[in-house]
Enzyme design. Structure first.
Site, PDB file in Angstrom:
ATOM      1  N   HIS A  44      37.168  42.137  34.079  1.00  0.00           N
ATOM      2  CA  HIS A  44      37.379  42.409  32.568  1.00  0.00           C
ATOM      3  C   HIS A  44      38.468  43.473  32.851  1.00  0.00           C
ATOM      4  O   HIS A  44      38.825  44.331  33.634  1.00  0.00           O
ATOM      5  CB  HIS A  44      35.902  42.890  31.964  1.00  0.00           C
ATOM      6  CG  HIS A  44      35.613  44.270  32.500  1.00  0.00           C
ATOM      7  ND1 HIS A  44      34.828  44.575  33.518  1.00  0.00           N
ATOM      8  CD2 HIS A  44      36.038  45.525  32.138  1.00  0.00           C
ATOM      9  CE1 HIS A  44      34.870  45.914  33.760  1.00  0.00           C
ATOM     10  NE2 HIS A  44      35.075  46.266  32.743  1.00  0.00           N
ATOM     11  N   HIS A 126      43.891  47.998  32.834  1.00  0.00           N
ATOM     12  CA  HIS A 126      43.656  47.362  34.161  1.00  0.00           C
ATOM     13  C   HIS A 126      42.538  46.689  34.515  1.00  0.00           C
ATOM     14  O   HIS A 126      41.400  46.742  33.604  1.00  0.00           O
ATOM     15  CB  HIS A 126      43.651  48.728  35.026  1.00  0.00           C
ATOM     16  CG  HIS A 126      42.457  49.503  34.972  1.00  0.00           C
ATOM     17  ND1 HIS A 126      42.268  50.364  33.755  1.00  0.00           N
ATOM     18  CD2 HIS A 126      41.326  49.574  35.608  1.00  0.00           C
ATOM     19  CE1 HIS A 126      41.189  51.002  33.704  1.00  0.00           C
ATOM     20  NE2 HIS A 126      40.550  50.566  34.921  1.00  0.00           N
TER      21      HIS A 126
HETATM   22  P1  ATP Z   1      29.602  51.151  37.608  1.00  0.00           P
HETATM   23  O1  ATP Z   1      29.639  52.587  36.946  1.00  0.00           O
HETATM   24  O2  ATP Z   1      28.310  50.851  38.178  1.00  0.00           O
HETATM   25  O3  ATP Z   1      30.466  51.256  38.719  1.00  0.00           O
HETATM   26  P2  ATP Z   1      31.345  50.168  35.655  1.00  0.00           P
HETATM   27  O4  ATP Z   1      32.003  51.183  35.658  1.00  0.00           O
HETATM   28  O5  ATP Z   1      31.824  48.682  35.529  1.00  0.00           O
HETATM   29  O6  ATP Z   1      30.306  50.037  36.727  1.00  0.00           O
HETATM   30  P3  ATP Z   1      30.328  51.120  33.083  1.00  0.00           P
HETATM   31  O7  ATP Z   1      30.334  52.503  33.660  1.00  0.00           O
HETATM   32  O8  ATP Z   1      29.310  50.689  32.195  1.00  0.00           O
HETATM   33  O9  ATP Z   1      30.334  49.951  34.362  1.00  0.00           O
HETATM   34  O10 ATP Z   1      31.859  51.048  32.539  1.00  0.00           O
HETATM   35  C1  ATP Z   1      32.049  49.668  31.744  1.00  0.00           C
HETATM   36  C2  ATP Z   1      33.515  49.863  31.671  1.00  0.00           C
HETATM   37  O11 ATP Z   1      34.097  50.958  30.945  1.00  0.00           O
HETATM   38  C3  ATP Z   1      34.166  49.615  32.847  1.00  0.00           C
HETATM   39  O12 ATP Z   1      35.502  49.117  32.874  1.00  0.00           O
HETATM   40  C4  ATP Z   1      34.772  51.278  33.241  1.00  0.00           C
HETATM   41  O13 ATP Z   1      35.690  51.482  34.101  1.00  0.00           O
HETATM   42  C5  ATP Z   1      34.861  51.714  31.821  1.00  0.00           C
HETATM   43  N1  ATP Z   1      34.452  52.963  31.485  1.00  0.00           N
HETATM   44  C6  ATP Z   1      33.159  53.619  31.925  1.00  0.00           C
HETATM   45  N2  ATP Z   1      33.357  55.051  31.736  1.00  0.00           N
HETATM   46  C7  ATP Z   1      34.463  55.271  31.061  1.00  0.00           C
HETATM   47  C8  ATP Z   1      35.114  56.371  30.572  1.00  0.00           C
HETATM   48  N3  ATP Z   1      34.096  57.447  30.524  1.00  0.00           N
HETATM   49  N4  ATP Z   1      36.287  56.381  29.871  1.00  0.00           N
HETATM   50  C9  ATP Z   1      37.045  55.075  29.933  1.00  0.00           C
HETATM   51  N5  ATP Z   1      36.372  54.008  30.486  1.00  0.00           N
HETATM   52  C10 ATP Z   1      35.183  53.989  30.974  1.00  0.00           C
END
Ligand code: ATP
Ligand code: MG
Length: 187
Positions: A44, A126
């Protein structure tokens, strides 16, 4: 009456399954040995990360997003990058279309209006291919060139499970070349 459990949410664009599968095949050919590749079902592009939201915020987000009228656009994923701090290897557009930035900005404004501030200055479109990549990967042998029609986007809930993170579509909206936007579904 509202339930109290907050949900971890974000707005994102998901390329069509066949494009995701093509991206994954290309990723496997060019970087076959990554320890933590993102499963293809999780591919995504985050448009706005919301963090934990409560039910009134969810309702307000859905209502306000449904009033947006933004155009669809074509997105070409033709460049890769590596962020050494997090070890994130990603695929993205070398020239993000203005409509993509506009969409991310509009969703950031919706979030702010629901008391969910989004760091918009840092929007870097990205699609994460792998996490905690170490050592830094070399350049891909085959340059990527994946064209996606971006005609919808969705609000996702992110949940941690035994087998890693998974995303559930909470609501989805269509983008149209000229007309306004309509909500496709909501669960
Ligand atoms: P994991 O945290 O288990 O590695 P993930 O990062 O895909 O998996 P989430 O942390 O729930 O899952 O994040 C969902 C999406 O939001 C991802 O694309 C992640 O890169 C983005 N994301 C998470 N935290 C932030 C943040 N603080 N700022 C911007 N984007 C974020
Ligand atoms: Mg995360």
């Amino acid at each position: 009456m509202y339930t109290l459990t907050p949900m971890r949410a974000f707005f994102a664009f998901k390329p069509k399954p066949e494009i995701c599968l093509n991206i994954e095949s290309w990723r496997r050919l060019n970087w076959p040995l990554l320890a933590r590749p993102v499963p293809v079902a999780n591919y995504h592009m985050t448009l706005a990360f919301l963090g934990d939201i409560n039910e009134p915020q969810l309702e307000a987000l859905i209502d306000k997003t449904s009033t947006l009228e933004l155009p669809s656009f074509k997105l070409t994923l033709d460049t890769t990058g590596f962020w050494s701090k997090t070890g994130i290897l990603w695929l993205g557009p070398s020239t993000p279309p203005a409509a993509l930035n506009q969409l991310a900005q509009a969703l950031g404004s919706v979030a702010s209006s629901c008391q969910l501030p989004v760091a918009r200055s840092q929007f870097k479109p990205h699609l994460t291919l792998a996490r905690r990549v170490n050592p830094p990967p070399g350049a891909p042998l085959q340059l990527p060139e994946f064209s996606c029609a971006c005609s919808s986007f969705a609000l996702f809930e992110s949940s941690q499970g035994k087998h890693g993170v998974s995303y559930h579509t909470v609501a989805e909206w269509a983008l149209h070349p000229s007309a306004g936007k309509r909500q496709l579904n909501q669960s």
